[in-house]
Scaffold this motif. Sequence first.
Motif, mmCIF file in Angstrom:
data_model
loop_
_atom_site.group_PDB
_atom_site.id
_atom_site.type_symbol
_atom_site.label_atom_id
_atom_site.label_comp_id
_atom_site.label_asym_id
_atom_site.label_seq_id
_atom_site.Cartn_x
_atom_site.Cartn_y
_atom_site.Cartn_z
ATOM 1 N N ILE A 74 -24.686 -24.576 45.469
ATOM 2 C CA ILE A 74 -26.292 -24.031 45.624
ATOM 3 C C ILE A 74 -25.870 -22.794 46.893
ATOM 4 N N GLU A 75 -25.198 -23.336 47.702
ATOM 5 C CA GLU A 75 -24.598 -22.986 49.169
ATOM 6 C C GLU A 75 -24.139 -20.953 47.780
ATOM 7 N N ARG A 76 -22.774 -21.497 47.727
ATOM 8 C CA ARG A 76 -22.222 -20.240 47.524
ATOM 9 C C ARG A 76 -22.944 -18.757 46.594
ATOM 10 N N GLY A 77 -23.569 -20.315 45.440
ATOM 11 C CA GLY A 77 -24.756 -18.970 45.048
ATOM 12 C C GLY A 77 -25.488 -18.137 45.329
ATOM 13 N N HIS A 78 -26.172 -18.912 46.236
ATOM 14 C CA HIS A 78 -26.874 -18.351 47.413
ATOM 15 C C HIS A 78 -25.935 -17.250 48.289
ATOM 16 N N ALA A 79 -24.926 -17.522 48.995
ATOM 17 C CA ALA A 79 -24.848 -16.220 49.625
ATOM 18 C C ALA A 79 -24.032 -15.262 49.011
ATOM 19 N N ASN A 80 -23.747 -15.745 47.500
ATOM 20 C CA ASN A 80 -23.068 -14.420 46.302
ATOM 21 C C ASN A 80 -24.388 -13.687 46.749
ATOM 22 N N GLY A 81 -25.413 -14.291 45.810
ATOM 23 C CA GLY A 81 -26.627 -13.597 45.579
ATOM 24 C C GLY A 81 -26.819 -13.984 43.780
ATOM 25 N N SER A 82 -25.873 -14.975 43.380
ATOM 26 C CA SER A 82 -26.218 -15.742 42.047
ATOM 27 C C SER A 82 -27.386 -16.394 41.795
ATOM 28 N N ALA A 83 -27.142 -17.516 42.920
ATOM 29 C CA ALA A 83 -28.526 -18.666 42.330
ATOM 30 C C ALA A 83 -29.731 -18.135 42.790
ATOM 31 N N ARG A 84 -30.724 -18.853 41.975
ATOM 32 C CA ARG A 84 -32.190 -18.438 41.942
ATOM 33 C C ARG A 84 -33.091 -19.784 42.655
ATOM 34 N N LEU A 85 -33.509 -19.927 43.362
ATOM 35 C CA LEU A 85 -34.293 -20.978 43.868
ATOM 36 C C LEU A 85 -35.570 -21.047 44.269
ATOM 37 N N ALA A 86 -36.290 -22.024 43.286
ATOM 38 C CA ALA A 86 -37.821 -21.085 42.249
ATOM 39 C C ALA A 86 -38.731 -23.059 43.569
ATOM 40 N N SER A 87 -39.794 -23.148 44.206
ATOM 41 C CA SER A 87 -40.804 -24.070 43.685
ATOM 42 C C SER A 87 -42.036 -23.311 43.856
ATOM 43 N N LEU A 88 -42.464 -24.538 43.205
ATOM 44 C CA LEU A 88 -43.788 -24.703 42.747
ATOM 45 C C LEU A 88 -44.924 -25.384 43.157
ATOM 46 N N SER A 89 -46.272 -24.949 43.564
ATOM 47 C CA SER A 89 -46.922 -25.786 44.970
ATOM 48 C C SER A 89 -48.298 -25.443 44.352
ATOM 49 N N THR A 90 -48.423 -26.522 44.803
ATOM 50 C CA THR A 90 -50.363 -26.668 44.902
ATOM 51 C C THR A 90 -51.013 -27.541 45.759
ATOM 52 N N GLY A 91 -51.477 -26.921 46.995
ATOM 53 C CA GLY A 91 -52.749 -26.752 47.260
ATOM 54 C C GLY A 91 -51.607 -26.713 48.932
ATOM 55 N N GLY A 92 -50.716 -25.933 48.955
ATOM 56 C CA GLY A 92 -49.355 -26.359 49.490
ATOM 57 C C GLY A 92 -48.478 -26.958 50.092
ATOM 58 N N HIS A 93 -49.423 -27.788 48.590
ATOM 59 C CA HIS A 93 -47.492 -28.772 48.297
ATOM 60 C C HIS A 93 -46.506 -28.609 47.224
ATOM 61 N N VAL A 94 -45.024 -28.766 47.579
ATOM 62 C CA VAL A 94 -44.508 -28.610 46.517
ATOM 63 C C VAL A 94 -44.808 -29.846 45.728
ATOM 64 N N ILE A 95 -44.861 -29.420 44.017
ATOM 65 C CA ILE A 95 -44.499 -30.307 43.635
ATOM 66 C C ILE A 95 -43.004 -30.057 41.551
ATOM 67 N N ALA A 96 -42.559 -29.276 42.118
ATOM 68 C CA ALA A 96 -41.493 -29.141 41.246
ATOM 69 C C ALA A 96 -40.635 -28.294 41.635
#
Length: 394
Positions: A266-288
């Motif tokens: 994940i660190e390498r993919g984030h650095a080279n632009g290939s990783a996508r890191l998504a979060s779904l939140s409700t009411g400001g709380h991350v649930i997925a």
Amino acid sequence: MSILPAASSFQASNSHEWPAADVDRPIVRMVRHADLTADDRACWAALSAQAGAANIFAQDWFMDAALSHAHDGRDVLLAVVSLGRGPWLGVMPLMAEWRFGRWPAHIWHNWSATNQFLGTPLVAAQSAHIFWDYLLTFLDTRAGGEILLHFDGFDADDPVSMALFDHCRQEGRALHTIQCVDRPAHRAGDDGAGRGDPKTQGRLRSLLRRLERDHGPVAVTLLDPAQPCAPWIDAFLELEASGWKGRAGSALGSDPATEALFRTVIERGHANGSARLASLSTGGHVIAMSSWFESATWGHGFKMAYDEGYRAYAPGQLLMHDVSDRIGRRPDMSFDTCVPRGANHYHRLWHGNRRIIDGAVAIGSRWHRLHFDALIRARAAYAAVKNHFHPPQT
């Protein structure tokens, strides 16, 4: 052709090469990951940039991390086909094994890391026939007693896989299909990515409304490439460990090696632009949370986790629906979910398939190939008897 040493001495050596190096023709080398030179690594990176779009898991940055953190990484040999000691035409990680399923046999098996969801080797498409010609001939002429190359996780429609099938057919070399499965995917140019069937669309809209009504506004955020990814990784590992995987001891954080691999890629993919890191939140709380990788033409699903306290709202499916929407807006992008068909209703979000095949290719002398044929017949007979007394559940 020179005959290489038997398996035990072969494994103990750092590298073997066939035929003798010549800048005008391909050679095959078997080299340990730890013995790669700076020039080797430069060639590996160049080949990844040229040929790695369809299998990001085979690219140098992912495979280097996988080999570094795997419990059995030291036993892996990289089968490299190159032009002399110059550019690499292809590379395939292999392990010598002493069983083929339940059957005792000396074989080669393509190696994949834990949580690596595609095994197609890294090969320049225009050199695929040369790669298989030289690699299989190299394996034929070894004196180690191996009777087959067991490959798994190949994309059946990839040019590299198709070159293997064509080469075996043209050469009269036996190739046996062990398993062939389809998993949900999207192919660039196909209609329907991101929309799902009407029933699924309606169900997800209803779940989204209920989630917003019960817990507050729902948002999906992608981690900005300029932001550090370590907090996202920590939060993901904590979320995954809080669920059934943590209780079962199968979460990434349950094994230091799998956690280290996840963090590194994940660190390498984030650095080279290939990783996508998504979060779904409700009411400001991350649930997925979900991660996937993208090359110029292919996306590959990686890891997802969700808060089981919100299971009734299917947060993982809501997040995957957002991912499929994003992919659907990219007409040049194909996407492999890397999950079995039918898992978590993913097939209802992705209208296409990616066919994944496992198989065995005969190698060695005429005697070895007779042994291969006998083994395949024995496996088929055993399977027939087993199915007769224990029919598969439908």
